[in-house]
Design a protein around this motif. Structure first.
Motif, short mmCIF file in Angstrom:
data_model
loop_
_atom_site.label_atom_id
_atom_site.label_comp_id
_atom_site.label_asym_id
_atom_site.label_seq_id
_atom_site.Cartn_x
_atom_site.Cartn_y
_atom_site.Cartn_z
N MET A 1 -8.15 9.52 -8.81
CA MET A 1 -6.62 10.22 -8.37
C MET A 1 -5.71 9.45 -8.61
O MET A 1 -5.67 8.00 -8.67
CB MET A 1 -7.01 10.69 -6.84
CG MET A 1 -5.63 10.67 -6.07
SD MET A 1 -5.79 10.54 -4.12
CE MET A 1 -6.80 11.88 -3.68
N THR A 2 -4.81 9.88 -8.93
CA THR A 2 -3.43 9.27 -9.41
C THR A 2 -2.44 9.61 -8.35
O THR A 2 -2.01 10.52 -8.01
CB THR A 2 -3.00 9.69 -10.89
OG1 THR A 2 -4.11 9.55 -11.83
CG2 THR A 2 -1.65 8.92 -11.12
N LEU A 3 -1.68 8.40 -7.87
CA LEU A 3 -0.67 8.61 -6.90
C LEU A 3 0.69 8.37 -7.70
O LEU A 3 0.61 7.29 -8.28
CB LEU A 3 -0.65 7.78 -5.82
CG LEU A 3 -2.04 7.89 -4.75
CD1 LEU A 3 -1.75 7.23 -3.48
CD2 LEU A 3 -1.54 9.43 -4.27
N THR A 4 1.72 8.97 -7.49
CA THR A 4 3.02 8.69 -8.05
C THR A 4 3.86 8.68 -6.86
O THR A 4 4.18 9.46 -5.96
CB THR A 4 3.49 9.96 -8.98
OG1 THR A 4 2.52 10.24 -10.07
CG2 THR A 4 4.70 9.70 -9.56
N LEU A 5 4.24 7.27 -6.86
CA LEU A 5 5.17 6.86 -5.62
C LEU A 5 6.75 7.14 -6.00
O LEU A 5 7.04 6.70 -6.98
CB LEU A 5 4.99 5.49 -5.23
CG LEU A 5 3.57 5.42 -4.72
CD1 LEU A 5 3.46 4.03 -4.33
CD2 LEU A 5 3.45 6.22 -3.33
N ARG A 6 7.50 7.76 -5.46
CA ARG A 6 8.88 7.91 -5.81
C ARG A 6 9.65 6.75 -5.08
O ARG A 6 9.35 6.19 -4.20
CB ARG A 6 9.63 9.25 -5.15
CG ARG A 6 8.74 10.33 -5.63
CD ARG A 6 9.22 11.66 -5.05
NE ARG A 6 8.54 12.67 -5.39
CZ ARG A 6 8.33 13.84 -4.80
NH1 ARG A 6 9.05 14.13 -3.62
NH2 ARG A 6 7.43 14.79 -5.09
N HIS A 19 -4.40 -0.32 3.86
CA HIS A 19 -5.11 1.00 4.09
C HIS A 19 -6.55 1.00 3.52
O HIS A 19 -6.61 0.61 2.66
CB HIS A 19 -4.38 2.10 3.66
CG HIS A 19 -4.46 3.44 4.42
ND1 HIS A 19 -3.99 3.60 5.47
CD2 HIS A 19 -5.22 4.47 3.91
CE1 HIS A 19 -4.22 5.07 6.03
NE2 HIS A 19 -5.22 5.49 5.15
N PRO A 20 -7.52 1.50 4.28
CA PRO A 20 -8.73 1.57 3.74
C PRO A 20 -8.59 2.64 2.46
O PRO A 20 -8.33 3.55 2.55
CB PRO A 20 -9.57 2.00 4.96
CG PRO A 20 -8.73 1.95 6.29
CD PRO A 20 -7.51 1.89 5.75
N ALA A 21 -9.49 2.25 1.58
CA ALA A 21 -9.45 3.07 0.23
C ALA A 21 -10.14 4.35 0.47
O ALA A 21 -9.63 5.34 -0.08
CB ALA A 21 -10.28 2.26 -0.81
N GLN A 22 -11.26 4.31 1.29
CA GLN A 22 -11.53 5.63 1.52
C GLN A 22 -10.76 6.86 2.32
O GLN A 22 -11.05 7.86 2.50
CB GLN A 22 -13.25 5.75 2.42
CG GLN A 22 -13.24 5.04 3.75
CD GLN A 22 -13.14 3.70 3.82
OE1 GLN A 22 -12.69 3.00 2.90
NE2 GLN A 22 -13.58 3.08 4.98
N ARG A 23 -9.75 6.25 2.83
CA ARG A 23 -8.93 7.16 3.66
C ARG A 23 -7.74 7.23 3.09
O ARG A 23 -6.52 7.53 3.50
CB ARG A 23 -8.41 6.60 5.08
CG ARG A 23 -10.01 6.71 5.73
CD ARG A 23 -9.75 6.32 7.35
NE ARG A 23 -8.64 6.27 7.92
CZ ARG A 23 -8.07 5.06 8.67
NH1 ARG A 23 -8.92 4.00 8.96
NH2 ARG A 23 -6.92 5.08 9.07
N ILE A 24 -7.54 6.93 1.61
CA ILE A 24 -6.24 7.08 0.78
C ILE A 24 -5.42 8.43 1.02
O ILE A 24 -4.26 8.37 0.87
CB ILE A 24 -6.59 6.86 -0.54
CG1 ILE A 24 -5.34 6.22 -1.47
CG2 ILE A 24 -7.01 7.66 -1.49
CD1 ILE A 24 -4.67 4.84 -1.06
N ALA A 25 -6.19 9.47 1.06
CA ALA A 25 -5.73 10.81 1.33
C ALA A 25 -4.61 10.98 2.20
O ALA A 25 -3.60 11.76 2.31
CB ALA A 25 -6.73 11.85 1.34
N GLU A 26 -4.76 10.18 3.45
CA GLU A 26 -3.75 9.94 4.43
C GLU A 26 -2.36 9.66 4.10
O GLU A 26 -1.48 9.94 4.53
CB GLU A 26 -4.46 9.11 5.60
CG GLU A 26 -5.58 9.68 6.32
CD GLU A 26 -6.10 8.66 7.22
OE1 GLU A 26 -5.36 7.56 7.49
OE2 GLU A 26 -7.21 8.68 7.69
N LEU A 27 -2.29 8.72 2.95
CA LEU A 27 -1.00 8.60 2.61
C LEU A 27 -0.19 9.61 1.33
O LEU A 27 0.92 9.24 0.99
CB LEU A 27 -1.21 7.31 1.68
CG LEU A 27 -1.76 5.90 2.80
CD1 LEU A 27 -1.63 4.91 1.93
CD2 LEU A 27 -0.71 5.91 3.66
#
Length: 116
Positions: A1-6, A19-27
């Motif tokens: 998964m790639t996250l693009t931060l603005r 933040h725990p890696a397994q819960r990254i979707a929360e971000l």
């Protein structure tokens, strides 16, 4: 998964490290809420004028006297579309953004209504 931060999301950057890696979707933007303790980034004002028109040209295009136009527009501010243009030495003149020209036209109409 790639996250693009603005830009403007420093609270997200601050929270990723702890933040725990397994819960990254929360971000993900549609899942997170700004924490109350995280300060908002300062608002940046950007000038959106891509051109200005000097008062002499505006007066000619509106078929108005330049001095009179300058007098009735005296109370205008930069947020109204007024820009001061400085040249060599003491040379200075008023110019207007496109928005400012519309504001001037409204001031002309108001002034004419008051004098009729």
């Amino acid at each position: 998964m790639t996250l693009t931060l603005r830009p403007g999301s420093p609270d997200t950057l601050a929270r990723i490290a702890a933040h725990p890696a397994q819960r990254i979707a929360e971000l993900l933007p549609w899942n997170w809420r700004r924490e109350a303790s995280t300060p908002r980034p300062p608002e940046m004002h950007t000038n959106k004028a891509c051109r200005v028109t000097k008062i002499a040209r505006v007066a000619a295009e509106l078929d108005e006297d330049e001095k009179w136009l300058s007098d009735i527009a005296r109370g205008m501010e930069p947020q109204d579309g007024l820009v001061w243009v400085y040249g060599p030495g003491d040379e200075e003149t008023i110019a207007y953004t496109d928005f400012g020209i519309g504001q001037v036209q409204e001031l002309i109409a108001i002034h004419r209504d008051q004098t009729d």
